[in-house]
Structures are given as structure tokens and as C-alpha cells.
Design a protein around this motif. Structure first.
Motif, PDB file in Angstrom:
ATOM      1  N   ILE A 270     -55.165  37.543 -27.397  1.00 42.59           N
ATOM      2  CA  ILE A 270     -56.271  37.062 -28.224  1.00 42.59           C
ATOM      3  C   ILE A 270     -56.361  37.943 -29.468  1.00 42.59           C
ATOM      4  CG2 ILE A 270     -58.750  36.629 -28.351  1.00 42.59           C
ATOM      5  CD1 ILE A 270     -58.762  36.281 -25.348  1.00 42.59           C
ATOM      6  N   ALA A 271     -56.321  37.314 -30.632  1.00 44.56           N
ATOM      7  CA  ALA A 271     -56.448  38.028 -31.910  1.00 44.56           C
ATOM      8  C   ALA A 271     -57.569  37.393 -32.725  1.00 44.56           C
ATOM      9  CB  ALA A 271     -55.137  37.989 -32.687  1.00 44.56           C
ATOM     10  N   ILE A 272     -58.261  38.193 -33.491  1.00 42.58           N
ATOM     11  CA  ILE A 272     -59.324  37.708 -34.361  1.00 42.58           C
ATOM     12  C   ILE A 272     -59.012  38.121 -35.789  1.00 42.58           C
ATOM     13  CG2 ILE A 272     -61.086  37.702 -32.570  1.00 42.58           C
ATOM     14  CD1 ILE A 272     -62.090  40.357 -33.657  1.00 42.58           C
ATOM     15  N   ASP A 273     -59.541  37.330 -36.734  1.00 42.84           N
ATOM     16  CA  ASP A 273     -59.310  37.588 -38.155  1.00 42.84           C
ATOM     17  C   ASP A 273     -60.639  37.411 -38.877  1.00 42.84           C
ATOM     18  OD1 ASP A 273     -58.545  37.392 -40.946  1.00 42.84           O
ATOM     19  OD2 ASP A 273     -56.496  37.094 -40.248  1.00 42.84           O
ATOM     20  N   ALA A 274     -61.021  38.409 -39.665  1.00 45.69           N
ATOM     21  CA  ALA A 274     -62.315  38.387 -40.352  1.00 45.69           C
ATOM     22  C   ALA A 274     -62.342  37.432 -41.530  1.00 45.69           C
ATOM     23  CB  ALA A 274     -62.691  39.788 -40.823  1.00 45.69           C
TER      24      ALA A 274
ATOM     25  N   SER B  66     -57.980  32.526 -41.477  1.00 44.42           N
ATOM     26  CA  SER B  66     -58.367  33.068 -40.176  1.00 44.42           C
ATOM     27  C   SER B  66     -57.704  32.344 -39.009  1.00 44.42           C
ATOM     28  CB  SER B  66     -59.893  32.977 -40.011  1.00 44.42           C
ATOM     29  OG  SER B  66     -60.318  31.619 -39.989  1.00 44.42           O
ATOM     30  N   ARG B  67     -56.901  31.348 -39.282  1.00 45.26           N
ATOM     31  CA  ARG B  67     -56.245  30.610 -38.203  1.00 45.26           C
ATOM     32  C   ARG B  67     -55.027  31.383 -37.717  1.00 45.26           C
ATOM     33  NH1 ARG B  67     -56.610  24.384 -40.519  1.00 45.26           N
ATOM     34  NH2 ARG B  67     -58.885  24.250 -40.473  1.00 45.26           N
ATOM     35  N   ILE B  68     -55.029  31.707 -36.418  1.00 43.97           N
ATOM     36  CA  ILE B  68     -54.002  32.564 -35.829  1.00 43.97           C
ATOM     37  C   ILE B  68     -53.017  31.711 -35.029  1.00 43.97           C
ATOM     38  CG2 ILE B  68     -53.571  34.554 -34.359  1.00 43.97           C
ATOM     39  CD1 ILE B  68     -55.201  35.220 -36.804  1.00 43.97           C
ATOM     40  N   THR B  69     -51.754  32.021 -35.187  1.00 41.73           N
ATOM     41  CA  THR B  69     -50.707  31.442 -34.349  1.00 41.73           C
ATOM     42  C   THR B  69     -49.914  32.583 -33.716  1.00 41.73           C
ATOM     43  OG1 THR B  69     -49.223  31.288 -36.259  1.00 41.73           O
ATOM     44  CG2 THR B  69     -50.493  29.320 -35.687  1.00 41.73           C
ATOM     45  N   TYR B  70     -49.404  32.312 -32.503  1.00 42.56           N
ATOM     46  CA  TYR B  70     -48.721  33.339 -31.728  1.00 42.56           C
ATOM     47  C   TYR B  70     -47.256  32.945 -31.533  1.00 42.56           C
ATOM     48  CZ  TYR B  70     -53.604  34.381 -30.629  1.00 42.56           C
ATOM     49  OH  TYR B  70     -54.934  34.662 -30.713  1.00 42.56           O
ATOM     50  N   GLN B  71     -46.379  33.951 -31.592  1.00 39.58           N
ATOM     51  CA  GLN B  71     -44.953  33.725 -31.403  1.00 39.58           C
ATOM     52  C   GLN B  71     -44.345  34.934 -30.705  1.00 39.58           C
ATOM     53  OE1 GLN B  71     -43.296  33.073 -35.279  1.00 39.58           O
ATOM     54  NE2 GLN B  71     -44.142  31.012 -35.501  1.00 39.58           N
ATOM     55  N   PHE B  72     -43.231  34.674 -30.000  1.00 42.10           N
ATOM     56  CA  PHE B  72     -42.456  35.765 -29.443  1.00 42.10           C
ATOM     57  C   PHE B  72     -41.631  36.384 -30.561  1.00 42.10           C
ATOM     58  CE2 PHE B  72     -42.673  33.770 -25.078  1.00 42.10           C
ATOM     59  CZ  PHE B  72     -43.426  34.807 -24.534  1.00 42.10           C
ATOM     60  N   LEU B  73     -41.799  37.692 -30.745  1.00 35.87           N
ATOM     61  CA  LEU B  73     -40.961  38.400 -31.700  1.00 35.87           C
ATOM     62  C   LEU B  73     -39.713  38.939 -30.995  1.00 35.87           C
ATOM     63  CD1 LEU B  73     -40.995  39.145 -34.693  1.00 35.87           C
ATOM     64  CD2 LEU B  73     -42.028  41.330 -34.067  1.00 35.87           C
ATOM     65  N   GLN B  74     -39.911  39.413 -29.766  1.00 36.32           N
ATOM     66  CA  GLN B  74     -38.803  39.855 -28.923  1.00 36.32           C
ATOM     67  C   GLN B  74     -39.132  39.465 -27.487  1.00 36.32           C
ATOM     68  OE1 GLN B  74     -38.039  44.042 -29.370  1.00 36.32           O
ATOM     69  NE2 GLN B  74     -37.871  43.943 -31.605  1.00 36.32           N
ATOM     70  N   ILE B  75     -38.084  39.158 -26.715  1.00 37.87           N
ATOM     71  CA  ILE B  75     -38.281  38.790 -25.313  1.00 37.87           C
ATOM     72  C   ILE B  75     -37.001  39.102 -24.556  1.00 37.87           C
ATOM     73  CG2 ILE B  75     -37.636  36.383 -25.776  1.00 37.87           C
ATOM     74  CD1 ILE B  75     -39.566  35.584 -23.524  1.00 37.87           C
ATOM     75  N   THR B  76     -37.153  39.690 -23.382  1.00 40.37           N
ATOM     76  CA  THR B  76     -35.986  40.057 -22.583  1.00 40.37           C
ATOM     77  C   THR B  76     -35.224  38.836 -22.106  1.00 40.37           C
ATOM     78  OG1 THR B  76     -37.136  42.066 -21.873  1.00 40.37           O
ATOM     79  CG2 THR B  76     -35.220  41.380 -20.588  1.00 40.37           C
ATOM     80  N   ASP B  77     -35.951  37.851 -21.585  1.00 38.63           N
ATOM     81  CA  ASP B  77     -35.318  36.626 -21.071  1.00 38.63           C
ATOM     82  C   ASP B  77     -36.146  35.437 -21.545  1.00 38.63           C
ATOM     83  OD1 ASP B  77     -34.103  34.570 -19.754  1.00 38.63           O
ATOM     84  OD2 ASP B  77     -33.999  35.582 -17.816  1.00 38.63           O
TER      85      ASP B  77
ATOM     86  N   ILE C  23     -45.139  40.203 -28.910  1.00 42.34           N
ATOM     87  CA  ILE C  23     -45.812  39.008 -29.435  1.00 42.34           C
ATOM     88  C   ILE C  23     -46.398  39.337 -30.798  1.00 42.34           C
ATOM     89  CG2 ILE C  23     -47.704  37.386 -29.078  1.00 42.34           C
ATOM     90  CD1 ILE C  23     -46.292  39.200 -26.112  1.00 42.34           C
ATOM     91  N   ILE C  24     -46.212  38.436 -31.733  1.00 40.62           N
ATOM     92  CA  ILE C  24     -46.780  38.586 -33.079  1.00 40.62           C
ATOM     93  C   ILE C  24     -47.885  37.559 -33.272  1.00 40.62           C
ATOM     94  CG2 ILE C  24     -44.973  37.108 -34.061  1.00 40.62           C
ATOM     95  CD1 ILE C  24     -45.271  38.690 -36.665  1.00 40.62           C
ATOM     96  N   ALA C  25     -49.037  38.033 -33.732  1.00 45.07           N
ATOM     97  CA  ALA C  25     -50.172  37.166 -34.082  1.00 45.07           C
ATOM     98  C   ALA C  25     -50.249  37.115 -35.605  1.00 45.07           C
ATOM     99  CB  ALA C  25     -51.463  37.702 -33.484  1.00 45.07           C
ATOM    100  N   LYS C  26     -50.056  35.916 -36.157  1.00 44.85           N
ATOM    101  CA  LYS C  26     -49.944  35.760 -37.612  1.00 44.85           C
ATOM    102  C   LYS C  26     -50.995  34.779 -38.103  1.00 44.85           C
ATOM    103  CE  LYS C  26     -46.215  33.771 -38.944  1.00 44.85           C
ATOM    104  NZ  LYS C  26     -44.788  33.541 -39.271  1.00 44.85           N
ATOM    105  N   ASP C  27     -51.675  35.134 -39.217  1.00 44.37           N
ATOM    106  CA  ASP C  27     -52.661  34.216 -39.778  1.00 44.37           C
ATOM    107  C   ASP C  27     -51.970  33.209 -40.692  1.00 44.37           C
ATOM    108  OD1 ASP C  27     -52.229  35.430 -42.268  1.00 44.37           O
ATOM    109  OD2 ASP C  27     -53.911  36.796 -42.039  1.00 44.37           O
TER     110      ASP C  27
END
Length: 469
Positions: A258-262, A268-279, A310-314
Motif C-alpha cells: 500500500i502506497a499513498i501520494d500527497a 496521486s494514482r498509484i500503480t504497482y509493478q514487479f521490479l525484480q522477482i526470483t521466480d 516492488i515499485i509503486a509509481k504515480d
């Protein structure tokens, strides 16, 4: 007698007796502007003349008893519509053919401060991007005054008011001559989103006239806030460690980022992505709500440790982001881990301190009650026996071949005596056989179930010496 017949051979004449070439536009109706006389040297109809002007003009001719014509104001005058009039007088006789003459006068209207300043709009909406530089030009709020000279010279003011315990003049400034509006401070959208005030434009006439306009300053959001990850909670740095059972089913929720943006709206709209993952075949990440779930069950080939970044990007331009690292460790079922080292069931480990105290208390009470009962039984068995043979006591043993007494602690055999002890374990009762050499005297003890194998108690044991028969 000779009669001379008049011929219309003389043109009519116009004589301007008086004329005001400049008048104020505010002059009253009926005001005399000019006095005119006309004449013709002919006689009869040839000498009879008429005077006229154009009908569209706001003036009228009025003939006096003396034969003069007065030019009067018949309608209100407005210099802003017509600053001057060319008035053409036409005099015509009644001869055949008629003769006429023209005279043109120019009337100039003088300005009067009869117009208030006029703004092009009644409401100004001015967008301002946050983080603006102090003193930056926001907009130009100008008015127009159709009057002339000092009557059209305007001065601009911000009508004073308080906004959040602060004077509006400390936030904005306006150039009094051209109406340019400036910001006196840097605005922050997260603290101030809009301002509403009035600007007045006043002319320099006598008396001065003024008007005002409403100004709405809207602070626009700029993507100046980086997303902040609030879950999962991180004590230090940006690494979170989680432990999950290796038997986790497919589709199980492992973690939720969970990420918040002021900022606001798009920023302020957040999207989540895998930046690195083992499998990448093990986990899936919902880009909108940040839920991490298993895509399949773990196999023996999968590493026990998984690393997810995980990267949280606005959605700003340019976009800002924050990352979190989750280290997942898979373990076998907790019950199996404990079974290798102890026989105590897993449920014991989840006892609270209060439950543990209750168990100890109940065990102690039960132990004391059992000891008391055994002491009473032993004391009764030690009373003198009558000569007549009596059945054996509960906690004593008569040595006979192949004789067995219920709940006894001694059993005979062909070659050896065996003492039976009851040992209490977590899995039940175990009979321990201890060989005793022939020809010896035997001390037989009835050991309470709650004592260990090496414990003896004189207060709780009944003894019987048996010789070799």
C-alpha cells in the motif's frame, strides 16, 4: 405704366447669428446651439424661403416670432457614440425653378465622466501552478473606460480581505496602472488550493467612477510528492522479511503493498509493478491494489528464499516512485518441525501463561489428592492381621508361583521375581521389568503413578519382606 415681373434670379441666403461649436455631452434637451436667419432678395414666392436640416440628427429647428430659427437639442447626446456632428442647413425659396443654398456647421461634444470602468469579464478564473516563483506574473486584469483624458485614466486596487488569518495583500499584488496581477509567495497545492477576492478599477474623473470584478485563483497540483509505502511495515530501510508455509495453496494472499501520494488526481494514482522477482511463475501482483498472490503451489525445486522488489509509481509527468523489497522464506509445516525434537503436541506451545498456571495448579492438586489416598491405604494395610488367612491387601504381594494380583507391584516367576513399575509418559503406561536374584529379601514398593522411576517415598510405600521358600 410698365410692370416689371420678378424673376427668381437670386439665391436664398443663410446668416448664422450665433453658434456653440463645443458643448458637453451632458447638455440638457432644449438647449439652444445656434441662432440662424434666412433671406432672399426676390419678391413674392421667389422671395419666400424655408430652412431645414437632416431628420436623423438629435436637433430641431424652432422658428421664433422675429423670424429667426433656433437650433435646439432634441435628444440626449452621447460623446461615446458620436463625438461630433456636421449639421447642414438648407434654405430653399419657392420660386420656379426653386433656388437653394447650404451652410454646414460642425458641433463637437465635450466628454463628461459618465461611464464607469468596464471589465471584459465579470469573473476571472486564473490557474496558477504550485511552486511558482515569488513575484511571478499571474495575469493581467484590465478594464476599459470609454471616456476621455482623466475620465478614462484608471487605477487598480485589490479590495482588502482576510484569507486564513492572512491579508490578501500579503499574497497578491496588482500594478495600479496596468492591472498586472502578481503572486507575492510560493503556493503549495497540498496546503492552499484556491483564493477568491475582488479587484476594483477606478477612474480619475470628478466625481470618480469605479467597478469591480471577482478573481478566482486556482492552484494547480504539480507532481512534487513521491509515493510513500505504508504497508508492509518496515522497521529499518526498505526490506521486509516474511515467512510463509511451503504448503501454501495457489491464489493465497502473501502480502499487500500500500502506497499513498500527497498529490491529487492523476498525480496521486498509484500503480504497482514487479521490479525484480526470483521466480516470475510463482507470484502475481495486482497493479491497482498491490496484492501479491501465489500463482501455483511450491515444489521441491523452488528455492526456500524468494526476493521480490516492488515499485509503486504515480501517474505524474514525470512519474515519481518508491520501492520496497520483500524477502519471503518458505518453511515446512510448523507441527513437523517440532515433532523431530519433542513429543509435546503443538497445542502446548500456544498455551498462554494463564493456561499454563491453571494446568500446573490442577496437576498439583491432583497429585496431592492421590498421595493422600495412597497414604490412607498404606496405613490401613499395616494394621495387625488375624491368624486366619485373609485375602491379600491391595498394595501388598504374596509370593506364589504364577500368582498375579490385580493392581499389584510384584509378580512371581519360575526363576526370578520381577518388580513391575508403572511409569507415566506422554504416550501411556509402560511396564518395566527388573530381575531380582533368588534367595534375597525383597522390598516391594507401591510407587504412585505421578512419580518417576528413581523416586521412592517411605510415606507412600508399603514394604513386604519375602524369604526364599
Amino acid at each position: 405704366m410698365v410692370f416689371v415681373t420678378d424673376v427668381n434670379d437670386n439665391y436664398p441666403e443663410i446668416t448664422i447669428k450665433s453658434f456653440k461649436s463645443k458643448i458637453k455631452e451632458s447638455v440638457a434637451m432644449g438647449t439652444v446651439i445656434a441662432v440662424i436667419s434666412i433671406s432672399d432678395r426676390d419678391s413674392g414666392d421667389n422671395g419666400h424661403v424655408d430652412l431645414s436640416i437632416k431628420e436623423q440628427l438629435p436637433f430641431v429647428l424652432n422658428k421664433s416670432s422675429e423670424g429667426y430659427f433656433a437650433l435646439l437639442v432634441s435628444e440626449p447626446l452621447d460623446r461615446e457614440k458620436f463625438s461630433e456632428y456636421d449639421i447642414t442647413f438648407t434654405v430653399t425659396d419657392r420660386g420656379t425653378p426653386p433656388l437653394f443654398d447650404n451652410e454646414t456647421l460642425t458641433l463637437q461634444l465635450l466628454d463628461v465622466n459618465d461611464n464607469a470602468p468596464l471589465f471584459p469579464k465579470s469573473f476571472y478564473t486564473i490557474p496558477v501552478m504550485e511552486n511558482n516563483a515569488p513575484g511571478s506574473l499571474l495575469s493581467s486584469v484590465t478594464a476599459f473606460d470609454p471616456d476621455l483624458h482623466e475620465n478614462q485614466y484608471l487605477v487598480y486596487f485589490i479590495i482588502e480581505k482576510e484569507i486564513v488569518n492572512m491579508s490578501i495583500s500579503m499574497l497578491f499584488s496588482i500594478n495600479p496602472e496596468d492591472g498586472n496581477l502578481y503572486a507575492l509567495k510560493t503556493f503549495d497545492y497540498e496546503r492552499e488550493k484556491e483564493f477568491l477576492f475582488h479587484i476594483e478599477a477606478r477612474d480619475s474623473g470628478v466625481p470618480p467612477l469605479s467597478s469591480n470584478v471577482t478573481v478566482h485563483i486556482i492552484i494547480l497540483d504539480q507532481n512534487d510528492n513521491t509515493p510513500v509505502i505504508v504497508a508492509p511495515w518496515r522497521a529499518h530501510g526498505s526490506i521486509v522479511e516474511e515467512v510463509i508455509p511451503r504448503s501454501t495453496d495457489k491464489g493465497t494472499l502473501i502480502a499487500k503493498v500500500i502506497a499513498i501520494d500527497a498529490d491529487s488526481v492523476q498525480n496521486s494514482r498509484i500503480t504497482y509493478q514487479f521490479l525484480q522477482i526470483t521466480d516470475a511463475t510463482l507470484f502475481s501482483l495486482n497493479q491497482y491494489n498491490g496484492e501479491i498472490r501465489t500463482m501455483r503451489m511450491f515444489s521441491y525445486r523452488d528455492p526456500r528464499h524468494q526476493r521480490l522488489v516492488i515499485i509503486a509509481k504515480d501517474n505524474g509527468d514525470p512519474a515519481l516512485s518508491a520501492t520496497v523489497t520483500i524477502k519471503l522464506s518458505t518453511v515446512e509445516h510448523v507441527v513437523k518441525v517440532f515433532s523431530e525434537t519433542t513429543e509435546i503436541p503443538l497445542e502446548y506451545d500456544i498455551f498462554s501463561d494463564l493456561n499454563l498456571y491453571l494446568v500446573i495448579g490442577l496437576g498439583s492438586v491432583s497429585f496431592l489428592l492421590l498421595i493422600t489416598i495412597l497414604v490412607i491405604i498404606v496405613l490401613k494395610c499395616q494394621k495387625p492381621k488375624p491368624a486366619k488367612p485373609t485375602p491379600p491387601c491391595r498394595n501388598s504381594v504374596i509370593s506364589q508361583r504364577n500368582s498375579t494380583l490385580a493392581d499389584s507391584t510384584l509378580v512371581s516367576s519360575d526363576a526370578y521375581w520381577y518388580s513391575l513399575f508403572l511409569a507415566e509418559t506422554r504416550k501411556g503406561k509402560v511396564v518395566v521389568r527388573q530381575p531380582i536374584p533368588k534367595g534375597a529379601e525383597y522390598i516391594v514398593s507401591s510407587i504412585p503413578r505421578s512419580t518417576g522411576l528413581t523416586e521412592t517415598s517411605e510415606s507412600t510405600a508399603s514394604t513386604l519382606q519375602v524369604g526364599n521358600g
